[in-house]
Write an enzyme that holds these catalytic residues in place. Structure first.
Site, mmCIF file in Angstrom:
data_model
loop_
_atom_site.group_PDB
_atom_site.id
_atom_site.type_symbol
_atom_site.label_atom_id
_atom_site.label_comp_id
_atom_site.label_asym_id
_atom_site.label_seq_id
_atom_site.Cartn_x
_atom_site.Cartn_y
_atom_site.Cartn_z
ATOM 1 C CD GLN A 49 25.846 79.600 11.295
ATOM 2 O OE1 GLN A 49 25.042 80.513 11.105
ATOM 3 N NE2 GLN A 49 26.935 79.775 12.021
ATOM 4 C CB CYS A 52 40.933 83.522 13.920
ATOM 5 S SG CYS A 52 42.358 84.355 14.562
ATOM 6 C CG HIS A 79 26.183 82.145 19.989
ATOM 7 N ND1 HIS A 79 27.232 82.721 19.323
ATOM 8 C CD2 HIS A 79 26.435 80.827 19.993
ATOM 9 C CE1 HIS A 79 28.105 81.779 18.954
ATOM 10 N NE2 HIS A 79 27.636 80.627 19.350
ATOM 11 C CB THR A 126 23.515 73.472 38.683
ATOM 12 O OG1 THR A 126 23.689 72.650 39.836
ATOM 13 C CG2 THR A 126 22.422 74.480 38.919
ATOM 14 C CG ASN A 135 30.241 77.466 9.581
ATOM 15 O OD1 ASN A 135 30.080 76.320 9.153
ATOM 16 N ND2 ASN A 135 31.420 77.916 9.960
ATOM 17 N N GLY A 170 26.629 74.834 20.642
ATOM 18 C CA GLY A 170 26.645 73.924 19.500
ATOM 19 C C GLY A 170 27.838 72.978 19.541
#
Ligand code: PLP
Length: 384
Positions: free
Chosen positions: A183, A326, A205, A241, A155, A68
């Site tokens: 999200q 963080c 993910h 690639t 998020n 993202g």
């Protein structure tokens, strides 16, 4: 172990894992013309189809990226440079105050490097929504070629933004619009075919796909100057690639995430928030008055510091996150809560529980029990 941090990363879905395992057996480079190269190409195009389906876009509108963050950077820099190359430079860049750092920091670097582009910040309301009327007023002045970046769902709070209305407003103003759907996609309808947005960004993910793979979806008319140069992969928009394993997993996760019925997650989230209020009557739930993603609960238990809670829950085997971003080991208070006008002491107690495809009632109950234990210890220490 109860894992309640799906907005950070959702665990790999079994479908994505099997697709990646199958991809291990494909040895060729997708740019090669021999049989193994063709097999790799077929796998990539099949996955592109699945990702396009998830966003209701066309496969040729999908460019695979490393996630993202890169997709947002490619949209922003690609638009700024592409528009300038086409002789219609962007003059003003609007970014909402609650965007992800990948948008905020890329925009900051654009302002730094291209002083000719003027900056406009879109504020947020106390409920966690971007201020649509403020944007309308600013855009209403007209006369400038604008680029507007607004996320589909936040998020931290999970608050669903009026992104379709924003995209229409920007289209009517003749500008370019980026919707960060990292999200939201798979959780709410982000229908690129009917959306007036020029750019939409996705990340595998967050859907139960692998980390390190995402996509930028673009309208044919939208300028996109490549930021990584080399071969002609991804229609010349992103050289290198392809990440075959990542793309295979992304495609399978996109297919599995396609069912947007979130009633199971809403029930789990409600169970959690009801349990919180029963145990801690002074609980503050951020964004509760807006429409939220069914999987997200962002809350503060006044008097319980978030960092203490994250560690205590972790020791009990329960994984949640705090409202602090963080970076390089330093926790920084949430810019989202700041934009919503939340006082600093409450921000310091902000915790996020985010659910996903494998979350269960016992996971949320474990979080409640752990929080109750922690609160008991803190109270006992105060009394002693
Ligand atoms: N945009 C939003 C709204 C996010 O929540 C995230 C990740 O947390 C990103 C972009 C960045 O995605 P990635 O982790 O794939 O780089």
């Amino acid at each position: 172990m109860p894992y309640l941090d799906h907005n950070a990363t959702s665990p790999l879905r079994p479908e994505a894992r099997s697709a990646m395992e199958r991809a291990f057996d494909i040895h060729g480079n997708a740019s090669a013309t021999h049989a193994s190269g063709r097999a790799a190409r077929a796998l990539i195009e099949e996955a592109r189809h699945e990702v396009a389906n998830l966003a209701n876009a066309r496969p040729e509108e999908v460019t695979f990226t490393s996630g993202g963050t890169e997709a947002n950077a490619l949209a922003l820099w690609g638009a700024v440079q592409g528009a300038a190359d086409a002789g219609a430079p962007i003059e003003r860049l609007f970014v909402s105050a609650i965007e992800h750092d990948s948008v905020l920091n890329t925009a900051a670097s654009i302002f730094h490097r291209i002083p000719g582009i003027r900056r406009a910040d879109i504020p947020a309301t106390r409920t966690g929504l971007v201020e649509f009327d403020a944007l309308r007023q600013l855009l209403g002045k007209g006369g400038e070629r604008v680029f507007v970046a607004v996320m589909a769902a936040n998020n931290e709070t999970g608050v669903i933004q009026p992104f379709a209305d924003v995209a229409k407003l920007v289209r009517d103003a003749g500008g370019l619009c980026l919707i960060d759907a990292v999200q939201a996609c798979g959780k709410v309808a982000t229908d690129f075919a009917v959306l007036d947005a020029d750019y939409l960004t996705l990340s595998a993910h967050k859907l139960g796909g692998p980390q390190g793979i995402g996509a930028l979806v673009t309208k044919k008319s939208a300028p996109v100057a490549a930021q990584i140069l080399g071969g002609s992969q991804e229609r010349g928009r992103r050289a290198g690639t392809e990440n075959l394993l990542g793309i295979a997993g992304f495609g399978a996760a996109a297919r599995a995430a396609g069912n947007r019925d979130d009633s199971r997650l809403v029930a789990l989230r409600d169970r959690f928030e009801t349990g919180l209020r029963r145990r801690f009557p002074n609980t503050v739930v951020f964004g509760k008055d807006a429409k939220r993603l069914g999987n997200t609960s962002y809350f503060a238990l006044p008097g319980i510091p978030a960092e203490t809670a994250v560690i205590a829950l972790d020791l009990d085997g329960v994984m949640v996150s705090s409202g602090a971003a963080c970076s390089s080991g330093k926790a920084r208070p949430s810019h989202v809560l700041k934009a919503m006008g939340v006082p600093a002491d409450l921000t310091a107690s902000a915790l996020r529980v985010s659910l996903g495809w494998n979350s269960t009632e016992s996971d949320v109950d474990a979080a409640l029990i752990s929080l109750e234990k922690l609160s008991g210890r803190i109270t006992a220490r105060r009394v002693a």
